[in-house]
Structure formats: structure tokens, C-alpha cells
Scaffold this motif. Structure first.
Motif, PDB file in Angstrom:
ATOM      1  N   TYR A 192       0.853  -1.175   0.000  1.00  0.00           N
ATOM      2  CA  TYR A 192       0.000   0.000   0.000  1.00  0.00           C
ATOM      3  C   TYR A 192       0.895   1.233   0.000  1.00  0.00           C
ATOM      4  O   TYR A 192       1.932   1.245   0.641  1.00  0.00           O
ATOM      5  CB  TYR A 192      -0.866   0.037   1.263  1.00  0.00           C
ATOM      6  CG  TYR A 192      -2.033  -0.907   1.237  1.00  0.00           C
ATOM      7  CD1 TYR A 192      -2.096  -1.994   2.093  1.00  0.00           C
ATOM      8  CD2 TYR A 192      -3.081  -0.717   0.350  1.00  0.00           C
ATOM      9  CE1 TYR A 192      -3.165  -2.855   2.073  1.00  0.00           C
ATOM     10  CE2 TYR A 192      -4.161  -1.577   0.323  1.00  0.00           C
ATOM     11  CZ  TYR A 192      -4.199  -2.645   1.184  1.00  0.00           C
ATOM     12  OH  TYR A 192      -5.263  -3.494   1.176  1.00  0.00           O
ATOM     13  N   ALA A 193       0.462   2.260  -0.693  1.00  0.00           N
ATOM     14  CA  ALA A 193       1.208   3.520  -0.634  1.00  0.00           C
ATOM     15  C   ALA A 193       0.956   4.115   0.739  1.00  0.00           C
ATOM     16  O   ALA A 193      -0.185   4.335   1.115  1.00  0.00           O
ATOM     17  CB  ALA A 193       0.697   4.455  -1.727  1.00  0.00           C
ATOM     18  N   ILE A 198       3.280   9.129   0.167  1.00  0.00           N
ATOM     19  CA  ILE A 198       2.420   9.893  -0.736  1.00  0.00           C
ATOM     20  C   ILE A 198       2.751  11.372  -0.631  1.00  0.00           C
ATOM     21  O   ILE A 198       2.848  12.076  -1.634  1.00  0.00           O
ATOM     22  CB  ILE A 198       0.929   9.648  -0.414  1.00  0.00           C
ATOM     23  CG1 ILE A 198       0.532   8.244  -0.854  1.00  0.00           C
ATOM     24  CG2 ILE A 198       0.048  10.679  -1.099  1.00  0.00           C
ATOM     25  CD1 ILE A 198      -0.889   7.896  -0.578  1.00  0.00           C
TER      26      ILE A 198
ATOM     27  N   ASN B 146     -11.223  -0.323   3.167  1.00  0.00           N
ATOM     28  CA  ASN B 146      -9.761  -0.276   3.077  1.00  0.00           C
ATOM     29  C   ASN B 146      -9.276  -0.477   1.651  1.00  0.00           C
ATOM     30  O   ASN B 146      -8.276   0.108   1.243  1.00  0.00           O
ATOM     31  CB  ASN B 146      -9.141  -1.296   4.031  1.00  0.00           C
ATOM     32  CG  ASN B 146      -9.124  -0.784   5.464  1.00  0.00           C
ATOM     33  OD1 ASN B 146      -8.992   0.408   5.703  1.00  0.00           O
ATOM     34  ND2 ASN B 146      -9.283  -1.675   6.417  1.00  0.00           N
ATOM     35  N   TYR B 148     -10.979   0.582  -0.939  1.00  0.00           N
ATOM     36  CA  TYR B 148     -11.290   1.876  -1.547  1.00  0.00           C
ATOM     37  C   TYR B 148     -10.213   2.906  -1.219  1.00  0.00           C
ATOM     38  O   TYR B 148      -9.871   3.753  -2.037  1.00  0.00           O
ATOM     39  CB  TYR B 148     -12.645   2.341  -1.023  1.00  0.00           C
ATOM     40  CG  TYR B 148     -13.153   3.633  -1.607  1.00  0.00           C
ATOM     41  CD1 TYR B 148     -12.798   4.865  -1.072  1.00  0.00           C
ATOM     42  CD2 TYR B 148     -14.023   3.612  -2.695  1.00  0.00           C
ATOM     43  CE1 TYR B 148     -13.273   6.042  -1.610  1.00  0.00           C
ATOM     44  CE2 TYR B 148     -14.509   4.792  -3.236  1.00  0.00           C
ATOM     45  CZ  TYR B 148     -14.141   6.001  -2.677  1.00  0.00           C
ATOM     46  OH  TYR B 148     -14.615   7.169  -3.213  1.00  0.00           O
ATOM     47  N   ARG B 150      -7.049   2.423  -0.563  1.00  0.00           N
ATOM     48  CA  ARG B 150      -5.659   1.970  -0.646  1.00  0.00           C
ATOM     49  C   ARG B 150      -4.701   2.940  -1.325  1.00  0.00           C
ATOM     50  O   ARG B 150      -3.517   2.958  -1.005  1.00  0.00           O
ATOM     51  CB  ARG B 150      -5.558   0.595  -1.301  1.00  0.00           C
ATOM     52  CG  ARG B 150      -5.898   0.563  -2.777  1.00  0.00           C
ATOM     53  CD  ARG B 150      -5.997  -0.899  -3.231  1.00  0.00           C
ATOM     54  NE  ARG B 150      -6.175  -1.012  -4.660  1.00  0.00           N
ATOM     55  CZ  ARG B 150      -7.304  -0.771  -5.294  1.00  0.00           C
ATOM     56  NH1 ARG B 150      -8.366  -0.415  -4.620  1.00  0.00           N
ATOM     57  NH2 ARG B 150      -7.372  -0.888  -6.610  1.00  0.00           N
ATOM     58  N   ASP B 151      -5.197   3.776  -2.271  1.00  0.00           N
ATOM     59  CA  ASP B 151      -4.231   4.708  -2.869  1.00  0.00           C
ATOM     60  C   ASP B 151      -4.265   6.080  -2.216  1.00  0.00           C
ATOM     61  O   ASP B 151      -3.658   7.025  -2.713  1.00  0.00           O
ATOM     62  CB  ASP B 151      -4.394   4.798  -4.379  1.00  0.00           C
ATOM     63  CG  ASP B 151      -5.835   4.864  -4.793  1.00  0.00           C
ATOM     64  OD1 ASP B 151      -6.119   4.716  -5.998  1.00  0.00           O
ATOM     65  OD2 ASP B 151      -6.703   5.034  -3.912  1.00  0.00           O
ATOM     66  N   SER B 152      -4.982   6.203  -1.081  1.00  0.00           N
ATOM     67  CA  SER B 152      -4.995   7.488  -0.393  1.00  0.00           C
ATOM     68  C   SER B 152      -3.983   7.509   0.743  1.00  0.00           C
ATOM     69  O   SER B 152      -3.744   8.543   1.351  1.00  0.00           O
ATOM     70  CB  SER B 152      -6.388   7.743   0.184  1.00  0.00           C
ATOM     71  OG  SER B 152      -6.638   6.775   1.184  1.00  0.00           O
ATOM     72  N   GLY B 153      -3.397   6.349   1.050  1.00  0.00           N
ATOM     73  CA  GLY B 153      -2.446   6.285   2.153  1.00  0.00           C
ATOM     74  C   GLY B 153      -3.125   6.201   3.504  1.00  0.00           C
ATOM     75  O   GLY B 153      -2.481   6.257   4.550  1.00  0.00           O
ATOM     76  N   LEU B 154      -4.458   6.036   3.514  1.00  0.00           N
ATOM     77  CA  LEU B 154      -5.190   5.965   4.780  1.00  0.00           C
ATOM     78  C   LEU B 154      -5.822   4.592   4.943  1.00  0.00           C
ATOM     79  O   LEU B 154      -6.036   3.880   3.966  1.00  0.00           O
ATOM     80  CB  LEU B 154      -6.288   7.030   4.805  1.00  0.00           C
ATOM     81  CG  LEU B 154      -5.825   8.475   4.679  1.00  0.00           C
ATOM     82  CD1 LEU B 154      -7.024   9.387   4.481  1.00  0.00           C
ATOM     83  CD2 LEU B 154      -5.044   8.900   5.899  1.00  0.00           C
ATOM     84  N   GLY B 243      -3.257   6.995   9.145  1.00  0.00           N
ATOM     85  CA  GLY B 243      -2.297   6.825   8.065  1.00  0.00           C
ATOM     86  C   GLY B 243      -1.785   5.403   8.028  1.00  0.00           C
ATOM     87  O   GLY B 243      -1.521   4.810   9.067  1.00  0.00           O
ATOM     88  N   ILE B 244      -1.645   4.867   6.814  1.00  0.00           N
ATOM     89  CA  ILE B 244      -1.073   3.518   6.681  1.00  0.00           C
ATOM     90  C   ILE B 244       0.375   3.597   7.152  1.00  0.00           C
ATOM     91  O   ILE B 244       1.118   4.487   6.738  1.00  0.00           O
ATOM     92  CB  ILE B 244      -1.133   3.047   5.212  1.00  0.00           C
ATOM     93  CG1 ILE B 244      -2.586   2.853   4.799  1.00  0.00           C
ATOM     94  CG2 ILE B 244      -0.368   1.749   5.022  1.00  0.00           C
ATOM     95  CD1 ILE B 244      -2.742   2.461   3.340  1.00  0.00           C
TER      96      ILE B 244
END
Lengths: 210, 486
Positions: A192-193, A198, B146, B148, B150-154, B243-244
Motif C-alpha cells: 500500500y502507498a 504519498i 480499506n 477503496y 488503498r491509494d490514499s495512504g489511509l 495513516g497507513i
């Protein structure tokens, strides 16, 4: 430290979890306001390229996307996953409708030569058109060997061992770089990014004309 | 003549055996009423078919199936409001339904009524990435959210075992393996849109509001989180995102004794290591998991840990944790950073429920859910294992030891009345033991049908009376999921 440059194609597609709806005039599917994300097989390609860099087998990972302005979001995701540079081949919304594997493979083969890459990593197919043609066409145009549907990749010097998932089971082939590889589902599990990455990629990715 | 009497009796017996669920109560829900429901949501979104009602009459627990009189699928909050108002006018019970993955019989329609399956409302309404918040409808599950994000970093870290509806998780006050660091639903729900029994729409923190904290008025959001559908239908939840983590490391560590494993847990928490997940599996569970997943883990009390943070920070966390486990006699400390290997390490823990059921095929499972102060954890786990032996029951243990919460998964033959009785009594004893240690009878599953007596013992008569009064104000006709919690 290797000198290998890797070119990774990333396509912006409608997210796999979205329920696709046909437009009332039947001219296509509804894309306005619909969630888009990176094609899942392209994510696997980016992950594999970044892992090659982490293993110090590749020097640079370049992510490329062809399409309208929103493609830059997809390139940023690739940067956040660990790609070093992004190239956006800008195509207007209207022309993007007619952009298919033939056109994209011409663009990719030209870029591969311009950027002097040794490996082109693509997803095996896009989940919107399911063409499964771009990788193969790109290899033909460059006259490079191809390893498609890769489920395992091992690089030693300039020899690439690719395990492929084919109808009859698994096939292992050996290619000499430069080569084109298309990724299949079981090659890896993309990271995951993360939020810090990001943020860094947003700061780095200030577009410069090409 | 005689043969037709025999046939009639045979059909009654067979009919009774086939649908062991209670019959539809003709007097309560007339065909006319079903027609008015159809007028609101459309004919395809109402069902009185027996199979559909049975499916909506139970969850993942072993409480007997009690089907509702009808099932409706509203498409938006206005329809939910209209349907609720209709039920209110006719005094018909209302049962909210999400993914049906509850553990305490929360959706069983023991007094009949209309089951509101809210999962066709499945949009992610608003993502505010910079504000770390998102608003979702009941059909969105935590895994879907999650994916959905995945590319937001959250990400949304509350992860109960099942892929449950987020609004359902809010209703039951759910928790998961990440609670020790990120909290449960109670800490991660900012706002709720709720439809009350009379159809009125309520915004617990004010419409559209999403803040990180507030001191405004009574905490209505907190009231509805964990109310298990007894105060209203949750149609939208605004959630807190995180945040991931930059990097994640998973570790597995077997111990010579339960005491050593739990002592390590307490010491790791005390050392300031912000462990993200710390899960305990006893030797019986490890054996079950090995058999089920074909693994070769040591059959011993084991801790599964996960650390989140920056690459540098992780090294320090790992070092401290490893030292502590070694001091407590652990034989080895296996850890991994790669996603595929981490999944492998966690495979044992994730399959715990199914691995346990596989120990005795054909049997059902009942999970206890007590939660005690961490200092009392070694004591209650040791006592539980002794009680299991004395009662002759199969009950592997798995626990979120970082929270002092553990589950004893009892596998038993529901047909064996004696074993059933022993399991129920064991559950009550364990609940009471936890209460005696200043703990709670349910850390995350809720009260539902089976723990109402324990709730009385846990909170005492004054609190019980207060809860009853609140219920009477918000649901004067007692139509919202009757027979549960209170």
C-alpha cells in the motif's frame, strides 16, 4: 549496483470494486464521478520493479502512463510505492477513447529506447478492456524477448528467469535482457502507498515538460 | 379416511421439523401491511419468502434462528424513515440487519417484525483525506473501505474477524486485533445518521459535522455506538481514519507457559513499545491451527505480535520486544517484513475460528468474550483452562491480550443436551469470574440475546434503570430490536 533501468506502464482504470453502469445513450460506460485507480496488474508490475531496486538489481524505476490529466494521480501512486520518476504522455479526453494497445505499445517502445531501459514491466492486461496485447506488441516493436503471465521473476546479471502461468500449468523460460515482462496475479502482493510516501511523492512530482 | 389423517399428521411433523424456526405470525403482519411496504421501496425490495426470512433470522452465533415476518431492502435514508414510521404506526418490531455476522444473536427476530436489510445502501459518501475522515453507508464493509482507500495512504484499523458492515460494527461497538493501538469503534466513530423508531432522522453530532474532537452537549454518538439496534437504525457513519504505517513487521513467539506469555504482554506494554497487535493463542489452539492450515508452529502458548512505524523505529521496537520475550523464557522469536511472509505468519491466527470447528466436525462453536484488567489476565486464563478440564469441554483460547480480552471458543455438539448445558454454565461462570475481577462480560461481541442477565450483574441496578429510561425515551413502544441488551 546494477545499471538496469526499468520502465513500468501504469494504466488508470475504473476501480475493480465499482459496479459498472452503461450510459443512457449506450455510447459507453459512466466514468464521471466514478472511482478510478491503478490497474491491479500494473500495481503488481510497480511492486516487482520496486523490489528489484530494493534488491539492488535495478538502478531506476520509471513509471509511465498515457491519457488525460488525471493519469498523473496514477503516476503519483507509483511514485509513492517507490518508483523514482514518472512520465505522463498527455492525450486529450476525446482521443483517449481511441487509445488502444497498438498506440500504447508504439509509445512505450519509443520511450523504452529514449530512456535506454533494459526491462519493460507491464501488467498482463487492463481490467477495463482485458486486451492482453500491449506487452506482446511492445516486445515485437522493440524486437525484444518477452515473458508474459509471469508468476515468478529471477534476475541474474543480464539473464532473466521467468516462470509463466500458462494453460497447461507452469512454464519456465530464460530471457536475455533487454526484455518485456507482463505480470500475473501471483507474482507478488503489492504494497500500500503509505501516507508519508504519498506526501513525499506529491512534493517531488512537480510536472516538467518533456 | 385413516390414511389422510396419517398423512396430515406426517405433514405436520415433517413441516415442524423442516422449519424449526418459528412460524410467521399472521396476526401481526397482514398482507395489506406488506403491500404498503412494497409501495415505499418497490416490490423487488420486499420479501416474505421462507428461505429469505430464515436467512435473516440468525447470525454467526448458535442462538436458534428466529425469522422476521418480512425482509425489506431500503435504498436510501428517506425510505428507511418512511418504513420505520409505518412500523411505528402499526406497532411492529424493527430489526436492523447488516452483514449478519454478529456473535450474540443480535438480529434474531424473537418477537417477529420487519427486518431492515440496509446493505443495498452501499456508497462511500464522502472521503476527506486531509481531515482523516470518511462517511459510509451500511453496505460498506471494513475490507471494502480499506480497498477503496488503498491509494490514499489511509486506512480504517478496526478489524473484527468477519468482513462486517461498518455501521453494524458501530451498532455493536466492535473491536479487533488492532484495538490495542488504534482503539475500537467507540474511539473511531465521529458522527452517525440514525433513524429512530418513529421515523425521525437524528444526527448524533449534528448533520455533516466531522471534527477531531468536540465538547458540545451530551455524547449521543457514544450512546448509539454499541446500542445493538435497540435505539435506532444506523444509516450512515462518519469514521476516523489513520495513516497507513510506513513499515510493518510481524513476529511469532512461543513460550513455555501461559504465565510467561501474558507476563511478556504486560511488560511489552509497560516498556512503551506501541505494539499494533498482540494476540495470544494457547497450545490447544496452536495444535488446531497447525492441523487446519498444515503449519508447523510449536504447539505451545504463543504470542503473535505486529509493529507499525518507520523503518528506524521498528528496529527499536523489535529489539525491546525480543529482549522481553527472551527474559520470559521464549525459545525463539520469528519475525518478517515482507507482506507474503507476514500473511503466512498470521494465517494461524486468522483461521482460528474455523480451525477450532474442524477439531470436531459437525459441532457448533460458542465464543466467550470476557475482558479483564491486564494485571488479572494470567489468573483468569489459568483458571479458565482448569475449569475447561474439570468440565470436560473442548475450548481453545485466543485473545487480544493487549486489551485484556480473550475468547474461549467452545466446540460442542448442540444435540447433546448435557454438553450444551455445561457449555452455557461454563460461559456464565467465566462471565462472573471476569466481573469479580472488575472486568466486563463482553469486550467486543455485545450483549445480544444471551448476556442480559450478566449485564444486570455487571452494571448494577442504578445504571440498569438509567439504561431502561433512555430506551423508554427513544423507543417508547419498544419496537427497536426488542428482547436484546436490556
Amino acid at each position: 549496483m546494477a545499471d538496469l533501468r526499468v520502465l513500468v506502464g501504469v494504466k488508470r482504470v475504473i476501480d475493480f470494486a465499482v459496479k459498472i453502469r452503461v450510459k443512457p445513450d449506450k455510447s459507453g460506460v459512466v466514468t464521471d464521478g466514478v472511482k478510478h485507480s491503478m490497474n491491479p496488474f500494473c500495481e503488481i508490475a510497480v511492486e516487482e520493479a520496486v523490489r528489484l531496486k530494493e534488491k539492488k538489481l535495478a538502478k531506476e524505476v520509471i513509471a509511465v502512463s498515457c491519457g488525460p490529466l488525471q493519469c498523473q494521480e496514477t503516476i503519483r501512486t507509483a511514485l509513492a510505492m517507490g518508483a523514482d520518476r514518472g512520465i505522463h504522455v498527455e492525450v486529450s479526453e476525446a482521443e483517449a477513447q481511441r487509445l488502444g494497445p497498438l498506440q500504447v505499445s508504439r509509445l512505450l517502445s519509443a520511450l523504452a529506447q529514449k530512456e535506454k531501459v533494459g526491462l519493460v514491466l507491464l501488467g498482463k492486461q487492463a481490467i477495463d478492456d482485458d486486451c492482453n496485447q500491449t506487452g506482446q506488441m511492445t516486445a515485437a516493436m522493440l524486437d525484444w524477448p518477452q515473458g508474459t503471465f509471469a508468476s515468478k521473476l529471477a534476475l541474474e546479471g543480464d539473464k532473466l528467469t521467468v516462470e509463466r502461468e500458462i494453460d497447461g500449468g507452469l512454464e519456465t523460460i530464460r530471457l536475455k535482457l533487454p526484455a518485456v515482462v507482463t505480470t500475473d496475479l501471483r507474482l507478488n502482493e503489492p504494497r500500500y502507498a503509505t501516507l508519508p510516501n504519498i506526501m513525499v511523492s506529491w512534493a517531488r512530482a512537480r510536472p516538467k515538460p518533456f | 379416511m385413516k390414511s389422510s389423517l396419517v398423512m396430515a399428521r406426517l405433514l405436520r411433523v415433517l413441516g415442524g421439523w423442516r422449519s424449526y424456526c418459528s412460524k410467521r405470525q399472521q396476526e401481526r403482519v397482514s398482507d395489506d401491511f406488506v403491500e404498503t411496504l412494497k409501495a415505499v421501496v418497490g416490490e423487488p425490495n420486499v420479501s416474505i419468502a421462507a428461505a429469505v426470512r430464515e436467512q435473516h433470522g440468525h447470525d454467526e452465533s448458535m442462538h436458534r434462528c428466529s425469522p422476521p415476518d418480512a425482509v425489506v431492502w431500503p435504498q436510501n435514508v428517506e425510505q428507511v424513515s418512511q418504513l420505520a414510521a409505518l412500523c411505528y404506526d402499526h406497532s411492529i418490531p424493527i430489526i436492523p440487519f447488516g452483514t449478519g455476522t454478529g456473535m450474540e444473536g443480535g438480529v434474531n427476530a424473537i418477537q417477529g417484525g420487519i427486518c431492515f436489510n440496509l446493505t443495498r445502501m452501499d456508497r462511500v459518501l464522502e472521503l476527506n483525506a486531509d481531515d482523516f475522515s470518511v462517511t459510509v453507508e451500511p453496505g460498506v464493509t471494513h475490507k471494502a473501505l480499506n480497498s477503496y482507500l488503498r491509494d490514499s495512504g489511509l486506512w480504517f484499523p478496526v478489524d473484527p474477524g468477519a468482513d462486517a458492515s461498518l455501521c453494524g460494527m458501530a451498532a455493536t461497538g466492535a473491536s479487533g486485533t488492532n484495538a490495542v493501538r488504534y482503539g475500537t469503534m467507540l474511539e473511531n466513530v465521529i458522527n452517525l445518521e440514525v433513524v429512530l423508531a418513529n421515523g425521525k432522522i437524528l444526527y448524533t453530532s449534528g448533520q455533516g459535522r466531522r471534527f477531531r474532537k468536540s465538547s458540545a452537549g451530551y455524547n449521543l454518538t457514544g450512546l448509539f455506538v454499541g446500542s445493538e439496534g435497540t435505539l435506532g437504525l444506523i444509516t450512515t457513519a462518519t469514521l476516523r481514519l489513520h495513516g497507513i504505517p510506513e513499515a510493518t513487521v510481524a513476529a511469532v513467539c512461543p513460550f513455555p507457559s501461559i504465565q510467561a506469555a501474558v507476563d511478556s504482554t504486560v511488560q511489552i506494554l509497560q516498556s512503551g513499545v506501541q505494539v499494533a497487535r498482540i494476540e495470544f493463542l494457547d497450545d490447544v489452539m496452536m495444535d488446531a491451527c497447525n492441523k487446519y492450515s498444515g503449519l508447523t508452529n510449536a504447539v505451545a502458548p504463543t504470542l503473535f505480535l505486529e509493529f507499525h512505524g518507520s523503518n528506524q523505529g521498528l528496529r527499536e521496537q523489535l529489539q525491546r520486544a525480543e529482549e522481553i520475550t527472551q527474559q520470559n523464557g521464549s525459545s525463539h522469536f520469528t519475525w518478517s517484513k515482507e507482506l507474503e511472509e507476514r500473511k503466512q505468519l498470521w494465517a494461524a491466527r486468522h483461521n482460528a475460528w474455523y480451525a477450532t470447528l474442524a477439531l470436531r466436525p459437525g459441532c457448533k462453536g460458542y465464543s466467550t468474550d470476557v475482558c479483564v484488567p491486564i494485571s488479572r489476565l494470567p489468573e483468569i486464563i489459568v483458571e479458565t483452562k482448569e475449569d475447561l478440564k474439570a468440565s470436560g469441554l473442548t475450548g481453545p483460547l485466543v485473545g487480544h491480550v493487549g486489551d485484556g480480552n480473550f475468547h474461549c471458543i467452545l466446540v460442542f455438539n448442540t444435540e447433546d443436551a448435557d454438553e450444551h448445558r455445561r457449555v452455557m454454565e461454563f460461559g456464565k461462570r467465566l462471565g462472573r469470574k471476569a466481573l469479580a475481577m472488575n472486568g466486563t462480560c463482553t469486550g467486543e461481541h455485545g450483549i445480544g440475546l444471551g448476556k442480559r442477565q450478566l449485564l444486570k450483574e455487571e452494571i448494577g441496578p442504578e445504571a440498569m434503570e438509567t439504561m431502561r429510561q433512555i430506551k423508554a425515551v427513544l423507543d417508547p413502544k419498544n419496537l427497536m430490536n426488542p428482547g436484546k441488551v436490556l
